[in-house]
Each structure stands twice: as structure tokens, then as C-alpha cells.
Design an enzyme around this catalytic site. Structure first.
Site, PDB file in Angstrom:
ATOM      1  N   HIS A  72      -8.162  -5.048  -0.210  1.00  0.00           N
ATOM      2  CA  HIS A  72      -6.844  -4.423  -0.154  1.00  0.00           C
ATOM      3  C   HIS A  72      -5.923  -5.142   0.842  1.00  0.00           C
ATOM      4  O   HIS A  72      -4.748  -5.382   0.553  1.00  0.00           O
ATOM      5  CB  HIS A  72      -7.043  -2.963   0.262  1.00  0.00           C
ATOM      6  CG  HIS A  72      -5.808  -2.121   0.269  1.00  0.00           C
ATOM      7  ND1 HIS A  72      -5.127  -1.779  -0.884  1.00  0.00           N
ATOM      8  CD2 HIS A  72      -5.126  -1.542   1.290  1.00  0.00           C
ATOM      9  CE1 HIS A  72      -4.082  -1.008  -0.564  1.00  0.00           C
ATOM     10  NE2 HIS A  72      -4.065  -0.858   0.745  1.00  0.00           N
ATOM     11  N   SER A 103       0.849  -1.197   0.000  1.00  0.00           N
ATOM     12  CA  SER A 103       0.000   0.000   0.000  1.00  0.00           C
ATOM     13  C   SER A 103       0.891   1.257   0.000  1.00  0.00           C
ATOM     14  O   SER A 103       1.677   1.431  -0.936  1.00  0.00           O
ATOM     15  CB  SER A 103      -0.969  -0.072   1.184  1.00  0.00           C
ATOM     16  OG  SER A 103      -1.983   0.876   1.040  1.00  0.00           O
ATOM     17  N   ASP A 156      -9.229  -5.161  -4.664  1.00  0.00           N
ATOM     18  CA  ASP A 156      -8.735  -3.973  -3.941  1.00  0.00           C
ATOM     19  C   ASP A 156      -9.679  -2.793  -4.155  1.00  0.00           C
ATOM     20  O   ASP A 156     -10.003  -2.443  -5.289  1.00  0.00           O
ATOM     21  CB  ASP A 156      -7.339  -3.656  -4.499  1.00  0.00           C
ATOM     22  CG  ASP A 156      -6.547  -2.712  -3.603  1.00  0.00           C
ATOM     23  OD1 ASP A 156      -7.159  -1.854  -2.943  1.00  0.00           O
ATOM     24  OD2 ASP A 156      -5.316  -2.850  -3.592  1.00  0.00           O
TER      25      ASP A 156
END
Lengths: 387, 387
Positions: A367, A178, A334
Site C-alpha cells: 500500500h 489512501s 496493496d
């Protein structure tokens, strides 16, 4: 320690995964501080007495060629592996991947991880960061919103200074999930001579308009909370309600429908208290999200969240400068980084001759598959590191 | 009128679509009021002097068998087609689909659309609703959060009473997008004898834990705004900042990455004001979202948003009772209703003998493809209605 453990536990429980078992012999890491008397931001602002925390495992070899840098996610810290003490309830977030004889083998690699500037977890006992909650040496008071804007590029510049201070000329790899993936891309674009390869996970190189909009929305509940007070709350009660609402948005967007259905379903929070009967009767998922936000808020700082929002909005690694090999790992479900844009960036870089591989992760956590399910790409990661 | 036009315009501009052209001869509709002296909610609470607005186009035939009910989305109203006056800047949201010689041909069908209970657009000049902003006849003051909890099933019960008042025994179809789709499923489950078929668009039958969590998050900024004051603000300044933040969350989640990239990109809001240089320098998308939220907030009521949150959380049409033909229209890029769960529900209903068809919509607008791009399914809708 207890607060930190509670935060990690809340995240894992919310993620619907059981906690990693303690190993027979835990890897013990020590938190250290890297300091610069002065650091000038990409935007040109000076920060005096800049300090960030870092930790490492393994042994740096003679020619200092076996170092891997792990870069952390939005709400993360340097604590990616090991424990600070054998009695810690939980280990670092990627302790399943990083350690002696593990995927990223600390018998072979020297693995470093650092706290970013404006780290969210200002109140966590082991976090060392410089940001809006720090004391401005010029005034003797916390910066608040007077702290300069910093970007992912600043995070990476500070990491480069840390690496330089250790005498490391070239990293074996930079790997992160991320916001950590944004940093990995930025490393490849900013310091192609100082990194051999990157493993950006659940991240694009940046420059995503929708994410810029969402990041702004994440920060709005804080700014609405009257206790935020324009960022000057360090001698008063912090804007906890706003911070909790912001953290709930982040938790939700980092997850996915399947997780919620599996972990909570549509059950009421309390048996016999039908949510259809009264406004105060709530669903299980609402109460669980509140509890997780309360736990996370205990170590978090509201202004720092706003600075992280800005830093992530500004992420935009120059794709044309990314020439080192890339292993881009992502997950099709995601909700934060648009999967097709990760694929598009990978193809565009490959088309200009950059060696790019991709790997997909599956799982119910959207995610967060990119933090919780990276083991699915273990073979690709191992081969990529050994190439 | 100007406020309402501005709201619709802001939504369309944000959606990145041009406004529908005015037709040579506009369909003119009249807003009417349907009232019940008393209505008892599904939860058992009485509401005195219940009133909702409705409008219709076309002519009800002799045996009253040609009526179609259009049910509106979360932030919608009964104004699905036509104009209230030829001078109106915009027409109803599905004016491109509904009208004389259009897909839903008002020369053939009598098309009805009504405002729901607890409608969001309390301050829009043509909306008639009963909700927290209404005067409680027992106290002479606005209900605020003392208004009873209502659900999608209540919306449908009130619509059934409206249909009954018109002497319509059986609707040709119920069609609606998003929250309108939840109502369509509820119609099929609650009144199988009173509806021939349903066209739920961008909606599942309900009962989605992730959406329950998100809906709660949508409402949180309102509750954090001190001007909300537990819902008692009708004689004071309303909680505009909280309401705007809530509306921004809804706008974002109803859209998608491609829309944002196409409509705004990563440009700064003002040339020369680099968002990397100062906290106040913003991106184009941030300023556009703020402007849209400001426009939408002008006609919206914060408490009503919280009641809509609850009503949508409670949506859970009994799939086992849905036996009438279903045309479920959805979009694979929907960030509000999980596309696989729409497919799963369709398959499960089909497996029990319910005639179910599906149609997919594409476009850059995510969930809002189901409002803006329904024309893509025109052939299927036409055939489904004529069957």
C-alpha cells in the site's frame, strides 16, 4: 518538532527507504488555521468552533484558477510539502513531488493541504483539528466519544468551506493517497463544479466490506485497553498499549512481505537471544514494529483513531456522480485497498463516459508504494495536470 | 459437542460456504490419547506427562505401509474426518475429502490425524493437548506462560513418536493446510526416511519475516486485556475480549475481499440503524465477525494462542533437506502465506532435484481456499498419492 520528525523518520525507516535529502533552498510553509463558528455534520450534528489547520505553497493567480488540493492519508497531516523551519529534520511527506520546479510545480500551482477533522496526530505540535480530543464548548471538557460521527464527506465539506473562504471557485485538481484518495473521489462526486480533475492514489471510491471489517479490527486493541475507559482518558494516562497495537496493525497492513524480508528477515532482535529458547526472545521485526508504534503513538490520539476508523468505514463516493477526469494510481500488492476493485471502479466509471486513466506503481512497500513511489507515475501526473 | 459444532458452523458460515451434507453412512472415529512420560523440546526443556489426542480411519495394512498423516491448521484439531457420534452436527473439516471411497480413500489408506501440542481448542470436549493450560506436575498448577516454548519441529517430533508407537516405519504421505503445511515441510526436512511424499497446502516452508510480524500482532490484543494477567487466569475470568480480537484478526487475514463483499456487503447490522448516525450503529460484517469470534473463543485458550504464535514464528523447515516429492498447493489470493514465496520455494527445491509439483486453488476465501477448496486439486492429489 522533534516528536514529529521522529514519527516521520520511524515511518520512513520502517518503509525501508532513505530519507529525502534536504534541498539547497528548502520550501518554507506556514501552518494556518481555518475556523467556522459552527459546522453541521453529514449526520446532522452541530460542531461549534470547528477548526482545522492548513498550509500552502506557490501563489494563487489572479483568476484563482491554479489551486491544487492535497488530501492526506489516515495517519497523515497537512504537512505534504516544505518545512516549517529550515532547521526541521524532515520535510512534508511528498516534498519530493511538490515544490518549486518539482512535479507539482509551486512556481505554477498554488498547492493547498489541510488537516482533516478528527486528525490522528492531535499531539503533533503543528496539527490543528477538531475531534474527540477537542474541548466541547458546551461542557468545557474534551468530547471523548461524545464527539459526533464524521465521514470522509465531512472532511471534504470542510475543505470546500476552506476553498470558498479563499475565493477559489474551482480547483485545478484534488490529489491524495489512501484516505486522501477517498477524499479525492468524494470531491468529484460532491462538487463536480468545483474540481477539474482528481488523482486518487491507492484508494477505491469506498464501500468495501472487507476494509470495513479490518478497520474495526484496527480499533479493537484500543477498546480493550482498560486505560481507554470508554474514551474518557484525557485527564489520565492514555491507552498507550492499545494505541500502539492498533498502529502496528496499520503499519503492517500498509506494508508487504517483500518489505519485511528485505528490511528485517528472520534475524533475532538480539544476537545470542534465540527466539526459540524463551518467550521473551524476539525477532528483529517485532522489536522494530514496537519501536515504530511507540514513536507514532507519541503524537497520536486513541479516540481519534476510532473516529478515523468510522470515517473510513463510511467512505462511499457516489460513482455515478463522478464525471470529471480521473487518474487512478494504484499498486497491485496493496493489502488495504483491493487492487481489482480499484480497476473495476475505474472501468465502471469509464463505461459511463467519465475520462479515466490508471497507472500502476511497483515496489516492496505494498500500500505504501502509493506514498513512497508516486514518482513512478510522474509523466502521467504531469500530462494529466496539463491537459 | 455443541460448542465444537457451533465453532465449525461459525467458521463455515463466515466462509460463505454451505455445510457438507451428512453421508448416508457416516464415518465414525474415536478420539485416542498418545502419551509420553517425558518429552524434551527442541529448545531443550523437559515436558512431563506429555499427552496429545489422535484419531484414525481405515486399516493399517500388514507391512504398515499405507498410513497418511493429516496435520492441522492454527485453529484446527485432529478432527479432519468422520464424526465422533452419528448425532454430531458436523463432521471433521476435510470429511469431504477423506473417507471410504473419497479422494483420500480410507478403504485403501490408514489415515491418522493428531492434535498438536499447545492446541488452541483446549476447551473443546474432544481435544487432548499439552500446553500452557495443562497442569504442571511439579507445581500442581497450570503452566501458564511458564510452559516451554515449542515450535513446529516439536509438533512433528511428537507426531513421529506417535507413528513409532504404532510401528509405522514410513508414512505414505503427510498432508496439511497452513500450519499443517508447515508441519508437512518439517516432516520432509526432519524425517526424509520416514515419509514418502508431502502435500503442503497454503504454506511455505517457513521463515517469513512479514508473517512473523503479523503473528505477533495477532497476539497483542490478548496481552493488552488486563484479564490476561501475564497468563495466570485459569482460576479467574479468562481474557475473552483480547482473545476475541485476536481471533477476529486471524479470521480476517484467512479470508479475502471477495468473501466479505459477497457475504456481507456494506449493509448496516440493523435496518434503520445507519452507521453514519451513531458510533454504536454498526455494519453487518462487524457484527458477524464479533459473533464468529465469540463462538470460536468459547473453545479457545488465550495463552495457547500465544504459544501457537511463537511456534509458527519459529517455523523454518530446512529446504536443503527436503528431497522427497512435494505437491505444493496454494492460492494466489492468500493474505497469510505470500503466494510468490511458495512458488519461489518450490522452484528452489526443484532446482536441487527435489520432485516438486504445484497446484493452484481459486475461490473467494483467500487463504481459506486451502481448507475449503482443496477438492479443486483432487486429480493432482490422487495421482501424486498413487505414483
Amino acid at each position: 518538532m522533534i516528536r514529529r520528525a521522529f514519527f516521520v523518520l520511524a515511518l520512513l525507516v520502517l518503509a525501508g527507504v532513505s530519507q529525502p535529502r534536504a534541498h539547497a533552498a528548502d520550501l518554507i510553509v506556514e501552518k494556518k488555521t481555518f475556523a467556522l463558528p459552527s459546522y453541521t455534520t453529514v449526520g446532522g450534528a452541530p460542531i461549534k468552533n470547528m477548526r482545522i489547520g492548513w498550509e500552502a505553497a506557490g501563489t494563487l493567480n489572479a483568476d484563482k484558477s491554479n489551486a491544487i488540493l492535497i488530501t492526506h492519508f489516515f495517519s497523515g497531516t497537512s504537512h505534504a510539502f516544505g518545512k516549517y523551519a529550515a532547521s526541521d529534520a524532515t520535510a512534508g511527506y511528498w516534498d519530493g513531488l511538490i515544490g518549486p520546479s518539482k512535479l507539482i510545480d509551486t512556481d505554477k500551482y498554488y498547492v493547498i493541504s489541510s488537516d482533516t477533522l478528527v486528525n490522528l496526530n492531535v499531539k503533533a505540535p503543528n496539527v490543528v483539528t477538531t475531534g474527540p480530543a477537542s474541548i466541547d464548548p458546551d461542557t468545557g471538557k474534551p468530547y471523548g466519544m461524545r464527539f459526533p460521527v464524521v465521514s470522509i464527506r465531512d472532511f471534504v465539506r470542510v475543505q470546500k468551506a476552506l476553498i470558498d473562504s479563499l475565493g477559489i471557485k474551482k480547483l485545478k485538481a484534488v490529489m491524495g493517497a489512501s484516505m486522501g484518495g477517498l477524499q479525492a473521489y468524494e470531491w468529484a462526486a460532491s462538487y463536480p463544479e468545483a474540481v477539474e480533475r482528481i488523482i486518487p492514489i491507492i484508494a477505491s471510491p469506498g464501500g468495501d466490506a472487507f476494509l470495513i471489517g479490518w478497520l474495526d479490527a484496527w480499533g479493537q486493541p484500543i477498546r480493550i485497553d482498560p486505560k481507554w475507559n470508554g474514551g474518557d482518558y484525557y485527564d489520565k494516562e492514555p491507552p498507550l498499549d492499545g494505541l500502539k497495537a492498533s498502529l502496528t496493525l496499520i503499519t503492517l497492513q500498509a506494508q508487504q512481505w517483500e518489505w519485511a524480508a528485505k528490511a528485517f528477515g528472520t534475524a533475532p532482535a538480539e544476537a545470542g537471544k534465540d527466539p526459540g529458547k524463551a518467550f521473551g526472545n524476539r525477532f528483529k521485526i517485532e522489536v522494530a514494529l514496537d519501536a515504530a508504534a511507540t514513536a507514532r503513538a507519541k503524537t497520536s490520539d486513541a479516540n481519534s483513531l476510532l473516529y478515523l476508523v468510522k470515517a473510513n468505514q463510511l467512505a462511499d463516493a457516489d460513482r455515478s456522480k463522478i464525471k470529471v477526469p480521473v487518474l487512478a494510481i494504484y499498486t497491485p500488492t496493496d493489502l488495504i485497498f483491493y487492487p481489482p476493485s480499484i480497476e473495476t471502479a475505474a472501468k465502471a466509471m469509464a463505461a459511463t463516459g467519465t475520462p479515466v486513466e490508471t497507472a500502476q506503481l511497483t515496489g516492496p512497500n505494498g500500500h505504501l508504494n502509493g506514498v513512497l513511489a508516486v514518482g513512478q507515475a510522474a509523466d502521467k501526473i504531469k500530462a494529466f495536470l496539463e491537459r
